[in-house]
Write an enzyme that holds these catalytic residues in place. Structure first.
Site, short mmCIF file in Angstrom:
data_model
loop_
_atom_site.label_atom_id
_atom_site.label_comp_id
_atom_site.label_asym_id
_atom_site.label_seq_id
_atom_site.Cartn_x
_atom_site.Cartn_y
_atom_site.Cartn_z
N HIS A 8 2.42 -1.45 -13.49
CA HIS A 8 1.84 -1.60 -12.15
C HIS A 8 0.39 -1.17 -12.12
O HIS A 8 -0.10 -0.50 -13.01
CB HIS A 8 2.65 -0.83 -11.10
CG HIS A 8 2.62 0.67 -11.26
ND1 HIS A 8 3.57 1.37 -11.94
CD2 HIS A 8 1.74 1.60 -10.80
CE1 HIS A 8 3.30 2.67 -11.90
NE2 HIS A 8 2.17 2.84 -11.21
N HIS A 93 -5.28 3.60 -10.35
CA HIS A 93 -4.85 3.76 -11.74
C HIS A 93 -4.14 2.51 -12.23
O HIS A 93 -3.79 1.64 -11.45
CB HIS A 93 -3.94 4.99 -11.89
CG HIS A 93 -2.62 4.86 -11.18
ND1 HIS A 93 -2.44 5.24 -9.86
CD2 HIS A 93 -1.41 4.40 -11.60
CE1 HIS A 93 -1.19 5.02 -9.51
NE2 HIS A 93 -0.54 4.51 -10.55
N GLU A 142 -1.85 5.85 -16.20
CA GLU A 142 -0.51 6.42 -16.12
C GLU A 142 0.30 5.84 -17.27
O GLU A 142 0.26 4.64 -17.53
CB GLU A 142 0.14 6.05 -14.79
CG GLU A 142 1.54 6.59 -14.62
CD GLU A 142 2.17 6.23 -13.27
OE1 GLU A 142 3.35 6.54 -13.10
OE2 GLU A 142 1.48 5.64 -12.41
#
Length: 155
Positions: A8, A93, A142
């Protein structure tokens, strides 16, 4: 470290409700999940699905990448400070999957990358950690352990 699936893209927003309207009405999103509070990280989260990519050969990949809308809850300083600098919100992110979160953390640390905290449960219910943007080409990154089921598509 081998680059895993892009799970994502995190987008900080001052209002998930307004962002849902944008992704539905402007971007044509048809699958928007119910927002939920992730109190352990001080944020409200909402996932927006993007369609799986067709390869043109009749085959498609394992699913589209999600957009993770992130709104700070009271007391959250990291997303709130990002929004102070970017009042309309924006890309916060990028999240990549890895098969083993602890092995990935050890590899990043061995390369001298600044891992921000210990692995913890993220919005998909799997272990995550972040790597400092100064060590990742300017992008807060991440790292997420690949879900053992379809959680990456159904949360």
């Amino acid at each position: 470290m081998k680059l895993g699936r892009l799970n994502h893209i995190g987008v900080a927003t001052p209002s998930i409700a307004d962002s849902i309207v944008f992704y539905r009405d402007v971007m044509g999103a048809t699958k928007i999940h119910e927002p939920f509070d992730l109190e352990s990280q001080g944020v409200k989260v909402c996932f927006v699905d993007t369609p799986a990519h067709s390869t043109g050969s009749g085959l498609s990949d394992s699913g589209g990448t999600q957009i993770e809308l992130v709104e700070p809850l009271p007391g959250n300083t990291s997303i709130a400070s990002f929004l102070e600098k970017n009042p309309a919100g924006g890309q916060h992110h990028m999240c990549y999957e890895v098969p083993d979160i602890h092995a990935a953390k050890a590899e990043f640390e061995a390369m001298g990358k600044r891992v921000l905290g210990e692995p913890r449960i993220g919005a998909h219910g799997t272990l995550i950690f972040f790597v400092h943007p100064r060590d990742m080409g300017g992008v807060l990154t991440e790292i997420m352990e690949t879900p053992k089921d379809e959680a990456h598509l159904s949360n």
